[in-house]
Every structure is written in structure tokens, then in C-alpha cells.
Design a protein around this motif. Structure first.
Motif, PDB file in Angstrom:
ATOM      1  N   GLU A   1     -26.840  17.242   9.833  1.00  0.00           N
ATOM      2  CA  GLU A   1     -26.491  16.225  10.803  1.00  0.00           C
ATOM      3  C   GLU A   1     -26.066  16.851  12.123  1.00  0.00           C
ATOM      4  OE1 GLU A   1     -23.422  13.721   9.199  1.00  0.00           O
ATOM      5  OE2 GLU A   1     -24.720  12.981   7.600  1.00  0.00           O
ATOM      6  N   TYR A   2     -26.431  16.192  13.213  1.00  0.00           N
ATOM      7  CA  TYR A   2     -26.007  16.637  14.529  1.00  0.00           C
ATOM      8  C   TYR A   2     -24.484  16.554  14.599  1.00  0.00           C
ATOM      9  CZ  TYR A   2     -26.180  17.400  19.534  1.00  0.00           C
ATOM     10  OH  TYR A   2     -26.039  17.941  20.784  1.00  0.00           O
ATOM     11  N   GLY A   3     -23.853  17.594  15.092  1.00  0.00           N
ATOM     12  CA  GLY A   3     -22.401  17.648  15.149  1.00  0.00           C
ATOM     13  C   GLY A   3     -21.790  18.296  13.913  1.00  0.00           C
ATOM     14  N   GLY A   4     -22.625  18.648  12.944  1.00  0.00           N
ATOM     15  CA  GLY A   4     -22.129  19.295  11.730  1.00  0.00           C
ATOM     16  C   GLY A   4     -22.933  20.513  11.342  1.00  0.00           C
ATOM     17  N   ILE A   5     -23.870  20.935  12.199  1.00  0.00           N
ATOM     18  CA  ILE A   5     -24.746  22.062  11.877  1.00  0.00           C
ATOM     19  C   ILE A   5     -23.904  23.306  11.606  1.00  0.00           C
ATOM     20  CG2 ILE A   5     -26.542  23.581  12.788  1.00  0.00           C
ATOM     21  CD1 ILE A   5     -27.748  21.088  14.137  1.00  0.00           C
ATOM     22  N   THR A   6     -24.271  23.997  10.549  1.00  0.00           N
ATOM     23  CA  THR A   6     -23.530  25.162  10.092  1.00  0.00           C
ATOM     24  C   THR A   6     -24.471  26.353   9.928  1.00  0.00           C
ATOM     25  OG1 THR A   6     -22.014  25.944   8.367  1.00  0.00           O
ATOM     26  CG2 THR A   6     -23.783  24.503   7.645  1.00  0.00           C
ATOM     27  N   PRO A   7     -23.963  27.571  10.030  1.00  0.00           N
ATOM     28  CA  PRO A   7     -24.837  28.730   9.848  1.00  0.00           C
ATOM     29  C   PRO A   7     -25.220  28.973   8.387  1.00  0.00           C
ATOM     30  CG  PRO A   7     -22.595  29.440  10.287  1.00  0.00           C
ATOM     31  CD  PRO A   7     -22.625  27.955  10.463  1.00  0.00           C
ATOM     32  N   ILE A   8     -24.534  28.342   7.458  1.00  0.00           N
ATOM     33  CA  ILE A   8     -24.829  28.525   6.034  1.00  0.00           C
ATOM     34  C   ILE A   8     -25.914  27.529   5.645  1.00  0.00           C
ATOM     35  CG2 ILE A   8     -23.882  28.348   3.695  1.00  0.00           C
ATOM     36  CD1 ILE A   8     -21.185  29.278   4.911  1.00  0.00           C
ATOM     37  N   GLY A   9     -27.087  28.045   5.286  1.00  0.00           N
ATOM     38  CA  GLY A   9     -28.193  27.182   4.892  1.00  0.00           C
ATOM     39  C   GLY A   9     -29.238  26.953   5.966  1.00  0.00           C
ATOM     40  N   LEU A  10     -29.171  27.722   7.037  1.00  0.00           N
ATOM     41  CA  LEU A  10     -30.197  27.618   8.085  1.00  0.00           C
ATOM     42  C   LEU A  10     -31.534  28.141   7.566  1.00  0.00           C
ATOM     43  CD1 LEU A  10     -28.167  28.958  11.134  1.00  0.00           C
ATOM     44  CD2 LEU A  10     -28.999  26.613  10.827  1.00  0.00           C
ATOM     45  N   PRO A  11     -32.637  27.757   8.212  1.00  0.00           N
ATOM     46  CA  PRO A  11     -33.930  28.329   7.827  1.00  0.00           C
ATOM     47  C   PRO A  11     -33.874  29.867   7.849  1.00  0.00           C
ATOM     48  CG  PRO A  11     -34.255  26.490   9.329  1.00  0.00           C
ATOM     49  CD  PRO A  11     -32.771  26.759   9.284  1.00  0.00           C
ATOM     50  N   GLY A  12     -34.353  30.487   6.796  1.00  0.00           N
ATOM     51  CA  GLY A  12     -34.259  31.939   6.627  1.00  0.00           C
ATOM     52  C   GLY A  12     -35.016  32.767   7.651  1.00  0.00           C
ATOM     53  N   THR A  13     -35.953  32.161   8.354  1.00  0.00           N
ATOM     54  CA  THR A  13     -36.733  32.900   9.343  1.00  0.00           C
ATOM     55  C   THR A  13     -36.061  32.942  10.714  1.00  0.00           C
ATOM     56  OG1 THR A  13     -37.969  30.894   9.877  1.00  0.00           O
ATOM     57  CG2 THR A  13     -38.917  32.379   8.208  1.00  0.00           C
ATOM     58  N   TRP A  14     -35.000  32.165  10.885  1.00  0.00           N
ATOM     59  CA  TRP A  14     -34.325  32.086  12.176  1.00  0.00           C
ATOM     60  C   TRP A  14     -33.386  33.249  12.390  1.00  0.00           C
ATOM     61  CZ3 TRP A  14     -32.047  26.646  13.489  1.00  0.00           C
ATOM     62  CH2 TRP A  14     -33.085  25.700  13.531  1.00  0.00           C
ATOM     63  N   PRO A  15     -33.311  33.746  13.622  1.00  0.00           N
ATOM     64  CA  PRO A  15     -32.206  34.641  13.954  1.00  0.00           C
ATOM     65  C   PRO A  15     -30.910  33.821  14.000  1.00  0.00           C
ATOM     66  CG  PRO A  15     -33.975  34.781  15.610  1.00  0.00           C
ATOM     67  CD  PRO A  15     -34.276  33.619  14.716  1.00  0.00           C
ATOM     68  N   LEU A  16     -29.829  34.411  13.518  1.00  0.00           N
ATOM     69  CA  LEU A  16     -28.503  33.815  13.618  1.00  0.00           C
ATOM     70  C   LEU A  16     -27.682  34.753  14.484  1.00  0.00           C
ATOM     71  CD1 LEU A  16     -26.122  31.954  12.961  1.00  0.00           C
ATOM     72  CD2 LEU A  16     -25.826  33.246  10.823  1.00  0.00           C
ATOM     73  N   LEU A  17     -27.454  34.357  15.726  1.00  0.00           N
ATOM     74  CA  LEU A  17     -26.697  35.179  16.660  1.00  0.00           C
ATOM     75  C   LEU A  17     -25.221  34.827  16.515  1.00  0.00           C
ATOM     76  CD1 LEU A  17     -29.060  34.797  19.753  1.00  0.00           C
ATOM     77  CD2 LEU A  17     -29.251  36.353  17.794  1.00  0.00           C
ATOM     78  N   VAL A  18     -24.402  35.827  16.200  1.00  0.00           N
ATOM     79  CA  VAL A  18     -22.986  35.605  15.914  1.00  0.00           C
ATOM     80  C   VAL A  18     -22.146  36.414  16.893  1.00  0.00           C
ATOM     81  CG1 VAL A  18     -21.174  35.764  14.157  1.00  0.00           C
ATOM     82  CG2 VAL A  18     -23.558  35.369  13.454  1.00  0.00           C
ATOM     83  N   ASP A  19     -21.243  35.741  17.582  1.00  0.00           N
ATOM     84  CA  ASP A  19     -20.334  36.449  18.479  1.00  0.00           C
ATOM     85  C   ASP A  19     -19.391  37.315  17.645  1.00  0.00           C
ATOM     86  OD1 ASP A  19     -19.302  36.470  21.445  1.00  0.00           O
ATOM     87  OD2 ASP A  19     -17.539  36.445  20.144  1.00  0.00           O
ATOM     88  N   SER A  20     -19.157  38.539  18.079  1.00  0.00           N
ATOM     89  CA  SER A  20     -18.314  39.469  17.325  1.00  0.00           C
ATOM     90  C   SER A  20     -16.899  38.937  17.120  1.00  0.00           C
ATOM     91  CB  SER A  20     -18.279  40.833  18.012  1.00  0.00           C
ATOM     92  OG  SER A  20     -17.751  40.708  19.320  1.00  0.00           O
TER      93      SER A  20
END
Length: 184
Positions: A125-144
């Protein structure tokens, strides 16, 4: 169970809350292989009517202002090709889309993905997107700074409910790239 931060009436291990999570998030928790056991991922029930940060922090605890992170979907474009990625930054910052994101994706232009695309591609849902469970082909950019935060409050994939997880978890998620200065 008591949540590691905030004042939540209902907290329990995420693996015991799969029915409250959207399918991609539930699947990721069910198949969890991170260095931190899945039982340390905490689901807290929250009121979707007060999901905006200021109201949320006032209701659930002031320490959440420094421990909350936002996950946003971005699109990088170059030569007619578009690449989707997710960015995770502390909520007191904003994503450096035109600098850090554009450079990391090798894109000529980067912008926030349209809501329909973000929701459709993530199954969240929009407003609840989380990094856990994203499409596996996507880069996940995480601030240190997120990695350096002991406990981080993030979306659960729905507007109702949040996850609280150790910050170091995010460096081990599929496609994760930890960047200095992603959140400005």
C-alpha cells in the motif's frame, strides 16, 4: 511482547503476524535468511488515521522521531530505459534523488516513481511501502545512518501496522547498497 521502542499496545514477532502483512512482506518474513533471526523483527499494530509522522510520533512516542525510516520507490531513466529502485532514509531527512540516487543508478534523470507504479510493482500500500519484501531484482539504496540506528521503525507494507527491526538488518537485504549521504 514489548516493542523495543515506542508506546505500542500490540507488539509481537513478525513471524506471528503474517496474516496482517501483504503477501510479498509475509513471504519475505516466512523465508527470512538474514543474520538477525526473524523473531527479532517486531510487528506493531498502529492506527492508519495517524500515519503522518508528526501525529504518529506524538501518539506513539517522541523517540520515534529519530528512529523512523521512510522507504520510497524511485525511477532512474537513461536512453529510454527505466530502472526502479527503493531508497531507505531516516524520516527526518529526504532522499537525494537528483544526486546520490541518479549517480548510483547511472541514470540521466531520477524521480519518485508514480504511485500506481510503486503500488503495482511492490504489492504494498502507498504510505506503507517497506524494504522487506521488495522485488528481488531492485536495488535497495540504504542511507548509512539507517544501518547505524539500533532499532528502526519502518512500514509493514500496509498503512496499518509497522515493523521495528535492528538497523543492521537493512545491509543484508536483497539488492542492498549502503550509501553515505543518501538522506540529506
Amino acid at each position: 511482547m514489548r516493542a523495543p521502542l515506542g508506546n505500542f499496545d500490540n507488539a509481537r514477532p513478525a513471524p506471528e503476524s503474517l496474516e496482517l502483512l501483504p503477501q510479498p512482506v509475509a513471504d519475505a518474513v516466512r523465508g527470512w535468511q538474514g543474520d538477525i533471526p526473524a523473531g527479532q523483527l517486531v510487528f506493531v499494530d498502529t492506527d492508519p488515521a495517524i500515519a503522518d509522522t508528526a501525529a504518529f510520533v506524538e501518539h506513539y512516542g517522541p523517540e520515534l522521531a529519530d528512529s523512523s525510516a521512510n522507504c520510497v520507490v524511485v525511477a532512474g531513466k537513461r536512453g529510454g530505459e527505466s530502472t526502479l529502485a527503493a531508497c531507505l532514509v531516516l524520516s527526518r531527512t529526504r532522499v537525494d534523488v537528483n544526486g546520490a540516487v541518479r549517480r548510483q543508478l547511472g541514470a540521466r534523470k531520477a524521480s519518485f516513481a508514480p504511485m500506481d507504479t510503486a503500488v503495482g510493482e511492490t504489492g504494498m500500500e502507498y504510505g506503507g511501502i517497506t524494504p522487506i519484501g521488495l522485488p528481488g531484482t531492485w536495488p535497495l539504496l540504504v542511507d548509512s545512518a539507517v544501518i547505524d540506528t539500533e532499532w528502526v521503525l519502518i512500514g509493514s507494507g500496509r498503512r496499518r501496522g509497522k515493523l521495528i527491526v535492528p538497523g543492521k538488518v537493512f545491509a543484508g537485504l536483497p539488492g542492498a547498497v549502503v550509501l553515505e549521504g543518501l538522506g540529506i
